[in-house]
Design a protein around this motif. Structure first.
Motif, PDB file in Angstrom:
ATOM      1  N   GLN A   7     -71.409   5.280  23.891  1.00  0.00           N
ATOM      2  CA  GLN A   7     -70.887   6.080  22.790  1.00  0.00           C
ATOM      3  C   GLN A   7     -69.427   5.748  22.556  1.00  0.00           C
ATOM      4  OE1 GLN A   7     -72.323   9.381  24.943  1.00  0.00           O
ATOM      5  NE2 GLN A   7     -73.594  10.073  23.267  1.00  0.00           N
ATOM      6  N   THR A   8     -69.155   5.072  21.475  1.00  0.00           N
ATOM      7  CA  THR A   8     -67.778   4.657  21.234  1.00  0.00           C
ATOM      8  C   THR A   8     -67.194   5.318  19.993  1.00  0.00           C
ATOM      9  OG1 THR A   8     -68.626   2.757  20.060  1.00  0.00           O
ATOM     10  CG2 THR A   8     -67.985   2.389  22.328  1.00  0.00           C
ATOM     11  N   GLU A   9     -68.028   6.098  19.287  1.00  0.00           N
ATOM     12  CA  GLU A   9     -67.569   6.616  17.994  1.00  0.00           C
ATOM     13  C   GLU A   9     -66.429   7.623  18.103  1.00  0.00           C
ATOM     14  OE1 GLU A   9     -71.335   8.838  19.141  1.00  0.00           O
ATOM     15  OE2 GLU A   9     -70.587   6.798  19.147  1.00  0.00           O
ATOM     16  N   ARG A  10     -66.290   8.254  19.281  1.00  0.00           N
ATOM     17  CA  ARG A  10     -65.270   9.281  19.384  1.00  0.00           C
ATOM     18  C   ARG A  10     -63.862   8.688  19.505  1.00  0.00           C
ATOM     19  NH1 ARG A  10     -62.330  13.204  21.450  1.00  0.00           N
ATOM     20  NH2 ARG A  10     -63.119  15.321  21.458  1.00  0.00           N
ATOM     21  N   GLY A  11     -63.802   7.461  20.035  1.00  0.00           N
ATOM     22  CA  GLY A  11     -62.500   6.855  20.338  1.00  0.00           C
ATOM     23  C   GLY A  11     -61.533   6.946  19.171  1.00  0.00           C
ATOM     24  N   SER A  12     -60.351   7.544  19.409  1.00  0.00           N
ATOM     25  CA  SER A  12     -59.393   7.721  18.323  1.00  0.00           C
ATOM     26  C   SER A  12     -58.510   6.486  18.221  1.00  0.00           C
ATOM     27  CB  SER A  12     -58.517   8.934  18.607  1.00  0.00           C
ATOM     28  OG  SER A  12     -57.541   8.590  19.570  1.00  0.00           O
ATOM     29  N   GLY A  13     -58.569   5.605  19.204  1.00  0.00           N
ATOM     30  CA  GLY A  13     -57.692   4.430  19.192  1.00  0.00           C
ATOM     31  C   GLY A  13     -56.360   4.734  19.857  1.00  0.00           C
ATOM     32  N   GLY A  14     -56.089   5.992  20.084  1.00  0.00           N
ATOM     33  CA  GLY A  14     -54.881   6.360  20.819  1.00  0.00           C
ATOM     34  C   GLY A  14     -53.613   6.347  19.981  1.00  0.00           C
ATOM     35  N   ILE A  15     -52.486   6.533  20.643  1.00  0.00           N
ATOM     36  CA  ILE A  15     -51.172   6.500  19.991  1.00  0.00           C
ATOM     37  C   ILE A  15     -50.843   5.051  19.693  1.00  0.00           C
ATOM     38  CG2 ILE A  15     -48.695   6.881  20.368  1.00  0.00           C
ATOM     39  CD1 ILE A  15     -49.478   9.273  22.153  1.00  0.00           C
ATOM     40  N   VAL A  16     -50.572   4.749  18.421  1.00  0.00           N
ATOM     41  CA  VAL A  16     -50.341   3.353  18.047  1.00  0.00           C
ATOM     42  C   VAL A  16     -48.858   3.001  18.180  1.00  0.00           C
ATOM     43  CG1 VAL A  16     -50.531   1.645  16.191  1.00  0.00           C
ATOM     44  CG2 VAL A  16     -52.337   3.371  16.508  1.00  0.00           C
ATOM     45  N   ILE A  17     -48.573   1.998  18.988  1.00  0.00           N
ATOM     46  CA  ILE A  17     -47.202   1.498  19.118  1.00  0.00           C
ATOM     47  C   ILE A  17     -47.133   0.190  18.320  1.00  0.00           C
ATOM     48  CG2 ILE A  17     -45.458   0.658  20.749  1.00  0.00           C
ATOM     49  CD1 ILE A  17     -46.688   2.684  22.764  1.00  0.00           C
ATOM     50  N   GLY A  18     -46.334   0.198  17.268  1.00  0.00           N
ATOM     51  CA  GLY A  18     -46.310  -0.916  16.309  1.00  0.00           C
ATOM     52  C   GLY A  18     -45.664  -2.181  16.853  1.00  0.00           C
ATOM     53  N   ASP A  19     -45.957  -3.306  16.208  1.00  0.00           N
ATOM     54  CA  ASP A  19     -45.413  -4.593  16.641  1.00  0.00           C
ATOM     55  C   ASP A  19     -43.887  -4.641  16.530  1.00  0.00           C
ATOM     56  OD1 ASP A  19     -47.848  -5.629  17.298  1.00  0.00           O
ATOM     57  OD2 ASP A  19     -48.171  -6.591  15.346  1.00  0.00           O
ATOM     58  N   ASP A  20     -43.325  -3.850  15.607  1.00  0.00           N
ATOM     59  CA  ASP A  20     -41.877  -3.904  15.408  1.00  0.00           C
ATOM     60  C   ASP A  20     -41.122  -2.866  16.257  1.00  0.00           C
ATOM     61  OD1 ASP A  20     -43.010  -1.828  14.101  1.00  0.00           O
ATOM     62  OD2 ASP A  20     -41.959  -2.120  12.175  1.00  0.00           O
ATOM     63  N   TRP A  21     -41.855  -2.127  17.091  1.00  0.00           N
ATOM     64  CA  TRP A  21     -41.203  -1.122  17.953  1.00  0.00           C
ATOM     65  C   TRP A  21     -40.407  -1.836  19.045  1.00  0.00           C
ATOM     66  CZ3 TRP A  21     -39.071   3.107  19.415  1.00  0.00           C
ATOM     67  CH2 TRP A  21     -39.158   3.590  20.717  1.00  0.00           C
ATOM     68  N   PRO A  22     -39.073  -1.682  19.061  1.00  0.00           N
ATOM     69  CA  PRO A  22     -38.258  -2.435  20.030  1.00  0.00           C
ATOM     70  C   PRO A  22     -38.342  -1.877  21.452  1.00  0.00           C
ATOM     71  CG  PRO A  22     -36.848  -1.004  18.698  1.00  0.00           C
ATOM     72  CD  PRO A  22     -38.252  -0.834  18.165  1.00  0.00           C
ATOM     73  N   GLY A  23     -38.923  -0.713  21.623  1.00  0.00           N
ATOM     74  CA  GLY A  23     -38.977  -0.082  22.949  1.00  0.00           C
ATOM     75  C   GLY A  23     -37.699   0.682  23.218  1.00  0.00           C
ATOM     76  N   TYR A  24     -37.664   1.412  24.324  1.00  0.00           N
ATOM     77  CA  TYR A  24     -36.453   2.154  24.713  1.00  0.00           C
ATOM     78  C   TYR A  24     -35.615   1.265  25.614  1.00  0.00           C
ATOM     79  CZ  TYR A  24     -39.171   6.331  23.423  1.00  0.00           C
ATOM     80  OH  TYR A  24     -39.928   7.260  22.776  1.00  0.00           O
ATOM     81  N   SER A  25     -34.294   1.414  25.485  1.00  0.00           N
ATOM     82  CA  SER A  25     -33.397   0.680  26.375  1.00  0.00           C
ATOM     83  C   SER A  25     -33.611   1.154  27.816  1.00  0.00           C
ATOM     84  CB  SER A  25     -31.958   0.954  25.944  1.00  0.00           C
ATOM     85  OG  SER A  25     -31.095   0.623  27.004  1.00  0.00           O
TER      86      SER A  25
END
Ligand code: HPA
Ligand code: MG
Length: 225
Positions: A7-25
């Motif tokens: 059963q995979t239909e429930r999967g929300s895909g989670g919190i999306v972290i974009g390709d341009d997110w530089p991250g935290y220092s």
């Protein structure tokens, strides 16, 4: 024998972290001094991992509450996520009228050398999973990269004829060729970068780091084999 239900239909895909997110220092967080210079940035701080895991535990409880489940922890990268997820499910089982009796099993997989996925997947540890026959199985993975590992593992587990298989993955990488199955429960969808920490390693290093971080080029050189 009942068919395996994926059963995979429930999967929300989670919190999306974009390709341009530089991250935290790295300066904004504490981390072990022995990794100074080996990391580029923090992608997911430990506290955020814990908060997201708590919600995944809720979702799992909603879907599977009152069913017995066999948790299959995928070592080594999944140990921390599995421990924290099981812990949060236990806490919920104490504070609500629903409960999930859990048994926890471990399987060890190895397919990475340096930061590259190798063709050969090694399944080590408990290879005879016949005790999973007729059971509700929750596979717990730290990270899904190419998806090849998960696909091979699902095939392996299915052969033991469990009643149901669900998959929880803390991280899913956005990769061009990731055509394999998406987990039912996803913590975060992350860019295609090599990350370490929270039990995820680079040649066995960085498991002793709380946050999920991007490794630096000098870190890769230092621990290369
Ligand atoms: N880090 C650690 N282990 C992994 C990764 C990663 O980015 N992708 C697949 N296995
Ligand atoms: Mg690894």
């Amino acid at each position: 024998m009942a068919d395996v239900v994926l059963q995979t239909e429930r999967g929300s895909g989670g919190i999306v972290i974009g390709d341009d997110w530089p991250g935290y220092s790295l300066e904004l967080f504490s981390y072990p001094a022995h990794y100074a210079g080996d990391l580029q940035c923090v992608v997911v701080p430990h506290g955020v991992i814990m908060d997201r895991t708590e919600r995944l535990a809720h979702d799992i409880m909603d879907d599977l509450g009152d069913h017995d489940i066999a948790v299959l922890c995928v070592l080594k990268g999944g140990y921390q996520f599995c421990a924290d997820l099981v812990d949060k499910i236990k806490t919920l089982s104490c504070s609500s009228d629903r409960t999930i009796p859990m048994r926890v099993h471990f399987i060890r997989l190895k397919s990475y050398l340096n930061d590259q996925s190798t063709e050969d997947l090694h399944i080590l540890g408990e290879e005879d999973l016949s005790f999973l026959a007729g059971k509700n199985v929750l596979i717990v993975e730290g990270i899904i990269g190419t998806g090849k590992t998960l696909k091979a593992l699902l095939k392996h587990v299915k052969a033991f004829q469990p009643k149901m298989i669900k998959v929880a993955g803390l991280l899913v990488k956005r990769m061009p060729h990731n055509t394999a199955s998406v987990p039912d429960y996803v913590g975060f969808e992350i860019p295609d970068r090599f990350v370490v920490g929270y039990a995820l390693d680079y040649n066995e290093y960085f498991r002793d780091l709380n946050h999920i971080c991007v490794i630096s080029d000098s870190g890769k050189m230092k621990y290369k084999i």
